[in-house]
Design an enzyme around this catalytic site. Structure first.
Site, PDB file in Angstrom:
ATOM      1  N   HIS A   1     -11.747  -3.547   0.457  1.00 38.33           N
ATOM      2  CA  HIS A   1     -12.454  -4.312  -0.571  1.00 38.33           C
ATOM      3  C   HIS A   1     -13.944  -3.965  -0.459  1.00 38.33           C
ATOM      4  O   HIS A   1     -14.424  -3.614   0.625  1.00 38.33           O
ATOM      5  CB  HIS A   1     -12.217  -5.795  -0.263  1.00 38.33           C
TER       6      HIS A   1
ATOM      7  N   ASP B   1     -10.551  -7.332   8.343  1.00 40.44           N
ATOM      8  CA  ASP B   1     -10.751  -8.155   7.154  1.00 40.44           C
ATOM      9  C   ASP B   1      -9.433  -8.890   6.899  1.00 40.44           C
ATOM     10  O   ASP B   1      -8.453  -8.290   6.444  1.00 40.44           O
ATOM     11  CB  ASP B   1     -11.130  -7.246   5.976  1.00 40.44           C
TER      12      ASP B   1
ATOM     13  N   LYS C   1      -9.045 -18.815  -0.227  1.00 38.55           N
ATOM     14  CA  LYS C   1      -7.803 -18.067  -0.467  1.00 38.55           C
ATOM     15  C   LYS C   1      -6.650 -18.646   0.349  1.00 38.55           C
ATOM     16  O   LYS C   1      -5.531 -18.167   0.286  1.00 38.55           O
ATOM     17  CB  LYS C   1      -8.002 -16.592  -0.102  1.00 38.55           C
TER      18      LYS C   1
ATOM     19  N   CYS D   1     -12.511  -5.200  -7.050  1.00 37.64           N
ATOM     20  CA  CYS D   1     -13.540  -4.938  -6.017  1.00 37.64           C
ATOM     21  C   CYS D   1     -13.066  -3.875  -5.029  1.00 37.64           C
ATOM     22  O   CYS D   1     -13.276  -4.000  -3.817  1.00 37.64           O
ATOM     23  CB  CYS D   1     -13.925  -6.218  -5.277  1.00 37.64           C
TER      24      CYS D   1
HETATM   25  C1  LIG Z   1      -9.332  -7.955   1.181  1.00 38.16           C
HETATM   26  C2  LIG Z   1     -10.494  -8.800   0.780  1.00 38.16           C
HETATM   27  N1  LIG Z   1     -11.589  -8.810   1.543  1.00 38.16           N
HETATM   28  C3  LIG Z   1     -12.671  -9.560   1.252  1.00 38.16           C
HETATM   29  C4  LIG Z   1     -12.683 -10.340   0.136  1.00 38.16           C
HETATM   30  C5  LIG Z   1     -13.897 -11.146  -0.167  1.00 38.16           C
HETATM   31  O1  LIG Z   1     -13.600 -12.495  -0.172  1.00 38.16           O
HETATM   32  P1  LIG Z   1     -14.735 -13.522  -0.693  1.00 38.16           P
HETATM   33  O2  LIG Z   1     -15.001 -13.157  -2.107  1.00 38.16           O
HETATM   34  O3  LIG Z   1     -14.092 -14.845  -0.539  1.00 38.16           O
HETATM   35  O4  LIG Z   1     -15.907 -13.318   0.176  1.00 38.16           O
HETATM   36  C6  LIG Z   1     -11.580 -10.350  -0.719  1.00 38.16           C
HETATM   37  C7  LIG Z   1     -11.600 -11.139  -1.976  1.00 38.16           C
HETATM   38  O5  LIG Z   1     -10.882 -10.875  -2.893  1.00 38.16           O
HETATM   39  C8  LIG Z   1     -10.455  -9.580  -0.372  1.00 38.16           C
HETATM   40  O6  LIG Z   1      -9.367  -9.564  -1.141  1.00 38.16           O
END
Ligand SMILES: Cc1ncc(COP(=O)(O)O)c(C=O)c1O
Length: 429
Positions: free
Chosen positions: A141, A217, A243, A385
């Site tokens: 991401h 992550d 989430k 993203c």
């Molecule tokens: C794999 C992954 N990492 C990081 C994030 C970032 O999460 P946040 O937007 O809650 O910071 C997301 C959000 O979609 C994600 O799917």
């Protein structure tokens, strides 16, 4: 269901064939009683954010109604109770992921993104110099890419991307070479586009053999799989409250205590110091060192309630439900839509979570999402993203359906019905 009664047990919500009793669980989520376009909501966007169950909403309301005060300062009863709830949340969240010293190792942040930026900024500045290597993967991401690019532009570090193979898994055949000379390996435990569950334990071993630390992550894995940081061998784990049935505005950074103790502060301000003089300051010990300013107190209380909620069902049971439903979805889509629907990522199995990105005939992902909306179906169109991954897949955008414990086979059937209609309205080929 009223969680405060402590009435629910796993047997209450588990039914045959690995499925949870979705009808019963859905009653915990007030938003699912809403109707859109005169239809029930088919929520298939949990990878973006999950719905919030009643016990979490109630815990946050109760906190504001009875206990709201700032933490770590006031000596009056309400302030002490607020501090107790906040610190209790830290311990609960830490234990949920297997932390042995949760009181020292869990830092509350704004979200997973901030947790990853904290690592890059604090650990990165203290430990990386020109030409040092940080290993990433092609399925990360942006939250686990951009902070490292920013650091590489500033410090001149080298970024290496582990490629994905044709099945949407990491190609780890040369992983040993990727780790050669690396200081850090940053990898998502579960892809938010492909649903791939990566072999973190094995990757950590290789990374550690090369003296590299491992950043995991866990934004998509912590809400959906049993996660134990000891088993993963991770040095850092980042995830988001919203989430995992918790509120927005709170994320978590877990890091091994020894590593955290050696890291410099990230943001400066109140709460993160031992002493301040006009020209210098002495930072507090972790986790306070990394929590400048008023922290997300009500959000921590809500996150603790979310952990209780998930644990009352059982992470193993949640995984088993989502695994069965993912298998059903992939099979039904294949059967009913055939090659017209291209689903990215591995087939159903142990290394496949419930995130399903797809393209359908030549219909634009946004058109798909808009037609699905008419059916009450919530999916996410776009690049998710993960632009480097999109380029690798050769697409500008996909539509993404992602499941959670409140989804059923019926939800998938409505998704398919909506897709057929999108094809009828928009497909040229
Ligand atoms: C794999 C992954 N990492 C990081 C994030 C970032 O999460 P946040 O937007 O809650 O910071 C997301 C959000 O979609 C994600 O799917």
């Amino acid at each position: 269901m009223d969680m405060t009664d402590g009435a629910m047990t796993v047997d209450d919500v588990e039914v045959a064939s690995g499925y949870l009793d979705v009808e019963k669980l859905r009653r915990d989520f007030p938003i699912l009683a809403e109707r859109v376009h005169d239809r029930r909501i088919v929520y298939l966007d949990s990878a973006a954010t999950s719905l919030t169950p009643r016990p979490v909403i109630d815990a946050i309301s109760k906190y504001y109604e009875t206990t709201h005060a700032n933490v770590h300062r006031g000596v009056y009863a309400t302030a002490e109770e607020a501090t107790r709830l906040y610190e209790e949340a830290r311990i609960k969240v830490g234990r949920f992921i297997g932390a042995t010293r949760p009181g020292e190792e869990v830092v509350f942040t704004k979200n997973a993104t901030e947790a990853l930026n904290l690592i890059a900024s604090s650990w990165g500045h203290a430990n990386l110099k020109e030409n040092d290597v940080v290993v990433l993967t092609e399925m990360e991401h942006h939250s686990n890419i951009v902070p490292w690019i920013m650091l590489s532009e500033e410090l001149g570090i080298e970024l290496r991307y582990v490629p994905i193979d044709g099945s949407g898994r990491l190609d780890l055949s040369n992983f040993d070479e990727f780790c050669d000379g690396a200081k850090l390996v940053c990898v998502s435990a579960m892809s938010n586009v492909l649903g791939t569950i990566n072999p973190i334990t094995e990757m950590s071993k290789v990374a550690h053999d090369h003296g590299a630390l491992v950043v995991v992550d866990g934004a998509q894995s912590v809400p959906h799989l049993p996660v134990d940081i000891q088993e993963l061998g991770a040095d850092f784990l980042a995830f988001s409250g919203h989430k995992m049935m918790g509120p927005t505005g709170i994320g978590v950074l877990w890091a091994n205590a020894t590593i955290l103790e050696a890291m410099p502060p990230f943001l400066g301000g109140g709460g993160m110091i031992l002493d301040v003089k006009p020209e210098k300051f002495l930072p507090a010990d972790p986790p306070d060192r990394f929590e400048a300013g008023t922290p997300p107190i009500a959000e921590a209380v809500g996150l603790a309630a979310a952990v209780d909620y998930l644990q009352s069902i059982g992470m193993g049971q949640i995984r088993s439900h989502e695994r069965s439903l993912t298998a059903f979805a992939l099979e039904s889509i294949g059967e009913k839509l055939g090659d017209d629907c291209r689903i990215f990522g591995p087939p159903a199995g142990d290394d496949r979570g419930g995130v399903m990105s797809f393209s359908y005939r030549d219909v634009h992902a946004h058109d798909i999402a808009q037609v699905l909306d008419q059916y009450g179906v919530c999916v996410r169109p776009g690049h998710h993203c993960a632009k480097p991954l999109m380029r690798k897949l050769g697409v500008a955008a996909t539509a993404r359906a992602s499941i959670a414990l409140y989804n059923s086979e019926d939800d998938i059937n409505v998704l398919i019905e909506g897709l057929v209609e999108a094809g009828r309205l928009f497909a040229n080929a």
